[in-house]
Design a protein around this motif. Structure first.
Motif, PDB file in Angstrom:
ATOM      1  N   SER A  48       0.809  -1.217   0.000  1.00  0.00           N
ATOM      2  CA  SER A  48       0.000   0.000   0.000  1.00  0.00           C
ATOM      3  C   SER A  48       0.843   1.268   0.000  1.00  0.00           C
ATOM      4  O   SER A  48       0.307   2.380  -0.042  1.00  0.00           O
ATOM      5  N   VAL A  93      -4.553  -4.437   2.606  1.00  0.00           N
ATOM      6  CA  VAL A  93      -5.134  -4.104   1.301  1.00  0.00           C
ATOM      7  C   VAL A  93      -6.231  -5.125   1.014  1.00  0.00           C
ATOM      8  O   VAL A  93      -5.947  -6.306   0.833  1.00  0.00           O
ATOM      9  N   VAL A  94      -7.464  -4.684   1.023  1.00  0.00           N
ATOM     10  CA  VAL A  94      -8.596  -5.583   0.798  1.00  0.00           C
ATOM     11  C   VAL A  94      -9.351  -5.173  -0.460  1.00  0.00           C
ATOM     12  O   VAL A  94      -9.478  -5.936  -1.411  1.00  0.00           O
ATOM     13  N   ASP A  95      -9.823  -3.939  -0.476  1.00  0.00           N
ATOM     14  CA  ASP A  95     -10.534  -3.451  -1.655  1.00  0.00           C
ATOM     15  C   ASP A  95      -9.544  -3.248  -2.810  1.00  0.00           C
ATOM     16  O   ASP A  95      -8.507  -2.607  -2.656  1.00  0.00           O
ATOM     17  N   GLY A  96      -9.860  -3.814  -3.940  1.00  0.00           N
ATOM     18  CA  GLY A  96      -8.995  -3.667  -5.097  1.00  0.00           C
ATOM     19  C   GLY A  96      -7.665  -4.384  -4.961  1.00  0.00           C
ATOM     20  O   GLY A  96      -6.682  -3.989  -5.592  1.00  0.00           O
ATOM     21  N   ARG A  97      -7.637  -5.442  -4.145  1.00  0.00           N
ATOM     22  CA  ARG A  97      -6.365  -6.108  -3.873  1.00  0.00           C
ATOM     23  C   ARG A  97      -5.738  -6.714  -5.131  1.00  0.00           C
ATOM     24  O   ARG A  97      -4.531  -6.576  -5.353  1.00  0.00           O
ATOM     25  N   ARG A  99      -4.113  -4.077  -7.223  1.00  0.00           N
ATOM     26  CA  ARG A  99      -2.888  -3.553  -6.610  1.00  0.00           C
ATOM     27  C   ARG A  99      -1.759  -4.578  -6.671  1.00  0.00           C
ATOM     28  O   ARG A  99      -0.598  -4.215  -6.876  1.00  0.00           O
ATOM     29  N   GLU A 112      -6.994  -9.503  11.410  1.00  0.00           N
ATOM     30  CA  GLU A 112      -7.978  -9.919  10.405  1.00  0.00           C
ATOM     31  C   GLU A 112      -8.365 -11.377  10.599  1.00  0.00           C
ATOM     32  O   GLU A 112      -9.545 -11.743  10.496  1.00  0.00           O
ATOM     33  N   GLN A 169     -10.097 -16.605   0.417  1.00  0.00           N
ATOM     34  CA  GLN A 169     -10.076 -15.367  -0.356  1.00  0.00           C
ATOM     35  C   GLN A 169      -8.656 -15.008  -0.776  1.00  0.00           C
ATOM     36  O   GLN A 169      -8.425 -14.504  -1.884  1.00  0.00           O
ATOM     37  N   ASP A 229      -7.498 -14.652  -4.709  1.00  0.00           N
ATOM     38  CA  ASP A 229      -6.842 -13.456  -5.231  1.00  0.00           C
ATOM     39  C   ASP A 229      -5.508 -13.805  -5.882  1.00  0.00           C
ATOM     40  O   ASP A 229      -5.131 -13.230  -6.901  1.00  0.00           O
TER      41      ASP A 229
END
Length: 209
Positions: free
Chosen positions: A86, A113-117, A120, A140, A150, A154
């Motif tokens: 990030s 970093v979760v959203d848009g991982r 990124r 987490e 998840q 990803d």
């Protein structure tokens, strides 16, 4: 797939003891961020001196001054160092520049970093890191409903070299390997075991078979 153990203890004697117990069965010895903060960067030198045949991973989680902090770790004996995924792109580029200078590896840690991982992950991969660590931190993992699945999804979608950290244990490490990870990072599954050596041996067996 390589097996990495997170030496998530708070003092150097404990880290040296744990490393001695598990070194036979792992590829990478990681000095966790709390250990580096507590014991100092010289802990990296001590672990490397005790296990010169192992890759030593300094989990600095650098968020700024990427080249400077990476150089500190590499000069201390680290083979790999983390920079936050990030962080500013120039921070990551600086760490990568230090890696090239010393012939060492830089890993982008995607913790928080979760959203848009996935997007990124692909971006930081283009900045020259050796691989991306898809990482769910302890906080987490403690949340209700957390699943390693998840992270694996990803990694498969991103299509770049990745490691997995966060819930790697005996009953999940095969899935980590099958997802295509280059490194599986185990922490509590090893250091919290009654016999860390046996736990590491079992994970290594499942990581490679």
């Amino acid at each position: 797939m390589k097996l990495q153990v997170a030496l998530d203890v708070l003092d150097l004697p404990s880290a040296l003891t744990l490393a001695h117990q598990v070194a036979e069965h792992v590829d990478i010895l990681e000095l966790g961020t709390p250990l580096v903060k507590s014991a100092g960067i010289t802990a990296v030198t001590a672990i490397k001196a005790a296990h010169p045949d192992k890759l030593v991973f300094a989990d600095l989680k650098t968020a700024d001054a990427g080249e400077l902090e990476a150089e500190l770790a590499f000069e201390a004996g680290a083979d790999l160092v983390t920079v936050m995924g990030s962080a500013d792109d120039d921070t990551i580029r600086g760490a990568v520049a230090a890696g090239k200078k010393y012939g060492k590896q830089v890993v982008a840690d995607m913790i928080s970093v979760v959203d848009g991982r996935v997007a990124r992950i692909r971006e930081v991969a283009k900045l020259g890191v050796s691989f991306v660590e898809i990482h769910a931190g302890l906080d987490e993992q403690a949340r209700p409903g957390y699943s390693i699945e998840q992270l694996l999804a990803d990694g498969r979608e991103a299509g770049v070299p990745f490691s997995i950290a966060g819930g790697v244990k005996a009953d999940t490490i095969s899935s980590v390997r099958e997802a295509g990870a280059v490194v599986a990072v185990a922490g509590g599954a090893i250091y919290s075991a009654s016999d860390p050596s046996a736990a590491a041996a079992e994970l290594k067996k499942r990581a490679t078979n």
